[in-house]
Each structure stands twice: as C-alpha cells, then as structure tokens.
Design an enzyme around this catalytic site. Structure first.
Site, PDB file in Angstrom:
ATOM      1  N   HIS A  70      56.530  45.980  25.101  1.00 52.26           N
ATOM      2  CA  HIS A  70      56.909  45.048  26.170  1.00 52.26           C
ATOM      3  C   HIS A  70      57.972  45.652  27.088  1.00 52.26           C
ATOM      4  CE1 HIS A  70      55.060  42.402  23.104  1.00 52.26           C
ATOM      5  NE2 HIS A  70      54.544  41.823  24.176  1.00 52.26           N
ATOM      6  N   GLU A  79      55.294  37.091  30.593  1.00 52.09           N
ATOM      7  CA  GLU A  79      56.738  37.315  30.694  1.00 52.09           C
ATOM      8  C   GLU A  79      57.196  37.702  32.103  1.00 52.09           C
ATOM      9  OE1 GLU A  79      57.520  39.161  26.214  1.00 52.09           O
ATOM     10  OE2 GLU A  79      57.700  40.434  27.989  1.00 52.09           O
ATOM     11  N   ASP A 129      47.987  39.319  29.753  1.00 54.65           N
ATOM     12  CA  ASP A 129      48.489  38.970  28.417  1.00 54.65           C
ATOM     13  C   ASP A 129      50.002  38.738  28.469  1.00 54.65           C
ATOM     14  OD1 ASP A 129      49.510  41.579  28.611  1.00 54.65           O
ATOM     15  OD2 ASP A 129      47.764  42.438  27.604  1.00 54.65           O
ATOM     16  N   SER A 130      50.704  39.078  27.399  1.00 56.46           N
ATOM     17  CA  SER A 130      52.148  38.798  27.360  1.00 56.46           C
ATOM     18  C   SER A 130      52.908  39.534  28.457  1.00 56.46           C
ATOM     19  CB  SER A 130      52.726  39.174  25.996  1.00 56.46           C
ATOM     20  OG  SER A 130      52.458  40.535  25.705  1.00 56.46           O
ATOM     21  N   LEU A 131      52.403  40.703  28.862  1.00 61.48           N
ATOM     22  CA  LEU A 131      53.101  41.464  29.900  1.00 61.48           C
ATOM     23  C   LEU A 131      53.071  40.717  31.228  1.00 61.48           C
ATOM     24  CD1 LEU A 131      51.610  44.876  28.788  1.00 61.48           C
ATOM     25  CD2 LEU A 131      53.986  44.157  28.519  1.00 61.48           C
TER      26      LEU A 131
END
Lengths: 248, 248
Positions: free
Chosen positions: A192, A16, A11-13
């Site tokens: 995050h 990024e 996912d976003s982890l």
C-alpha cells in the site's frame, strides 16, 4: 450542464485514495469547481469479483457518464496460488480478459470517456513479511503471499491490454522502481502507498489527463470567479455565465 | 439504491476542502464505500452571491437529494465596509436572511436532509496583515480588511439562525479560540486553514454527523467486504447483497 465526473475504480489502492495526501484527494483538489472525483475502490477485490460490480457502478442508461475513469486492479489478482492470500488469486489470462471486458463496457457506456489502466505498484517482499509479523507474530506465513516478480507479470499483462485496446496506461510497477528506495519511500507495508507513493500516482494520472486534453486549466470553472462579479449588479454576472452545473 | 451524497457548500474554506489534510478529504475517506463527498465551494463568495447558485446546485427535482449538506459562509460577508475587501461585505441582517433562505430551500429539497451551519473561523489580524504585505509589500493596506470582532458577530448571527431554524451548527469561531496558539496553529494566513485547522473542522463535522445518526460505522458498505466473498461461488455473495449502489 451537469458537473463532469471522474471515477476511480479499483481495489484498496483506490479505496484509500482520500487518505493522507491521497491521489484521489489531490485530483479532487486540482479539479475543484470543474469535476467531481468519485471513488469506487473495493479493498481486497480482484478483477473477478469487480466484474460483479461493473454494470451496477457503470450503468449504460445513466444521465451523465463519467468524463474519465481509472481502472486500477492487479494487486490482489497477483496474490500467489497456494499461499495465504490464494483466495484472491486470479490467473493472469483471466485477469487480462476481465480488464478487456471492463474497458469494453466503459467504451460502450461512452465512446468519448477517457479510460486509464493503472498497473499495480511493485511489491517489497520484506515489507509484506514485516507487516504480517506485526499482525500475526510467530504465526505469520513464512512464504510471501505476493512477490515482485508476479506483480511485474501482471503489470506487463495490464500494459498489454491497454495497448491492445488503444487506451492510455500507467505502468506504476516500473515507474516506482526507477526511484532509489522505492521499497519504503513509496510503500508503507510492501504493497500500500505512502503519501509519497500517492504523489507518484497523482503525478502520473495528471500527466495522462493532460495528454488527453483534460488538464484542469483547460476546463471551465463553474460560475464566475469572485473577481469577475460586479458588486453593484451581481445578477448580471450570473446571467452571463452559461456554465451552470447543477448537482446532477 | 443510489450512493448517498454529502454536499459541502461554502466559500474558499470549502473549496479548499481537498487540500493537504483537508476536512473534505478526511470526510470522503471516513465514508468511503458509503457516501460521496461533493464540494461546492466558491472562493471569495459571500452569501449574497451564493444565493444565485442555490437553486442550480440544489435543484428541487433531482433524482437523489443529498443526505447531508454543510453551509459554511461568513468569512467574506464579514469583510469590513470601507476597507480593501468591501466588495465582499454583506450587512449582517442580510447575511442572516440569506442563511435562513438557504436552510429553507434545502429543507424543501429534502425534509430529512441533515443541514449543518458552520460559522467562519476566527480572524488573526496580524496574520492577515503579514499575508497582505507578502503580496503587496509597502502597498499593503494599513487597516485590516477583516477583524476578529466582526467575525465573532457574524459567527453569533450564524448560530442564531441555526437555533431559530432548528438545525445543528458548529461554532468554529469560538471552538478554535479555545486552543492556545490558534492564531497560527489553525490559520495559515489569519483566515484560511492549516492542516491542523482542517482537522478541527473535520472532527466537529464528524461529531455532528454522529449525533444525527450518520456515523460512518452505522452506514452500510456498498457490496460485500472481501472477506465475506465465497471464493468458490462468488456470485452467491453478490446476489445476497441487496445494497447495490450505482453511480446515480
């Protein structure tokens, strides 16, 4: 011989992973001239939605399967039902089943692929609240959309699947909480990763890769080191080198 | 549809592109879910040696040619003849011819590929000297192995080839010297890039990509943004999305 590749699925982890001091960038740097690091991170995605991507991202009939893949989901699955992020919530049993299917599919893609399950990091609820207020002011939700307790349950579920499937795992949830001040040292908005948080993920991933025999120093450089090139007869240096790695 | 890729071809200044704040990592972050950034950087290589890699790294018959490639050589070609790094020296006319051949080959690989020539950065001779002393102490060479003057000649030659071939270029040598204190602000050992120096390269590359119509915000995301997914019927969100991008 084609260049090896590592795929980071999550996912976003994961999306990024090339931000400042990002764990993906550190990995790409450590394996330069050895493996490409390809990010397949989808911010906001839970495992239910990621299942729609699985066969597209990891086709059975590709010319070169990844040498290693990290699976790093849970932060959105664990969003609480009945709160502001409930759209992302996936019940824990379904989360486990999705992880199981992901691992199974990758094992079919390549029985020798190193598959690493990474649990979500811990949640700092105050940090989430401060972040929501920074976005929405007085309208920010009063109740947390994620709790550290739920995060821990999903992290345990992830570890359970890793053990069941016999693949290595990184329990980020417990690892990060071993360090005093993890709440803001490792997390920038309660969820995050800070640069220091990224460093933890990188160190843990490298450890698992090393244990699996994939440490960077054991992998061959593509093409000779410049000091090994004979300046009077460079062609001979390149003829000797058997490890040519075209783009694909 | 396959994921687009950007290839960074060069010497150590490219090999290090995923170090702290590296220009490659920043590029990968800016284009996440849009293009993969593949580093093909070979520390210590000059264009003469890089020519042996060209057809291996950029085969004509690949399934997917890069959408863009940066060519970033010169720092080793410009090492002075008769000094400690003379092994790496390539006469300026041969350097130009090698760059010409690289561009020609990539143009044959794909007539639509964006090819960007990047000149070497300036040289801070005192920084090189301090670095040599840190390595070799009293045995360090007394005369610089690289000079800023020679670097400027090779940078001009690179710009000349870019103009001749009609491809965009980044004159890093002159760009960096526009900033006071470039010697240590942008260079950590008189040659290699600091985080700030990497930021300059990234900004210049992004500018050229933008001008060529490849800005990240004009490129489609692979798969829907999470906010566009219908939680009640996620399948429909993925069926509508035509931009599936398998690994290769």
């Amino acid at each position: 011989m084609m260049r090896e590749k590592f795929v980071l699925f999550g996912d976003s982890l994961t999306q990024e992973a090339f931000r400042e001091n990002g764990w993906g960038a550190s990995l790409a740097n450590a394996y330069n001239r050895k493996a490409d690091v390809l990010v397949r991170g989808y911010g906001g995605y839970n495992t239910r939605w990621a299942m729609f991507l699985l066969h597209h991202l990891f086709p059975l009939d590709t010319t070169k399967q990844p040498l290693a893949t990290t699976i790093f989901f849970g932060a959105n699955d664990a969003a609480l039902f009945g709160r502001t992020s409930e759209k992302q919530h996936v019940p824990i049993e379904e989360y486990k089943e999705n992880l199981r299917k992901m691992v199974q599919h990758l094992q079919i893609c390549s029985p020798t692929m190193l598959i690493v399950l990474i649990t979500q990091p811990p949640i700092y609820e105050e940090g989430r609240r401060a972040y929501a207020i920074s976005l929405y002011g007085e309208n920010a939700r009063k109740l947390p959309e994620r709790t550290n307790e739920a995060a821990g349950q999903y992290a345990n579920a992830c570890v359970e699947i890793a053990k069941e499937m016999g693949v290595p795992y990184i329990n980020l949830w417990s690892k990060m909480q071993e360090t005093d001040g993890w709440q803001t040292k490792f997390l920038r908005d309660g969820l995050h990763l800070t640069p220091e948080g990224n460093a933890v993920v990188y160190q843990e991933v490298i450890k698992v890769f090393d244990e699996a025999g994939l440490s960077a120093d054991k992998m061959p450089y593509d093409f000779p080191h410049h000091s090994k090139i004979d300046p009077k007869n460079p062609q001979s240096s390149f003829q000797q080198n058997v490890c040519h790695v075209p783009m694909e």
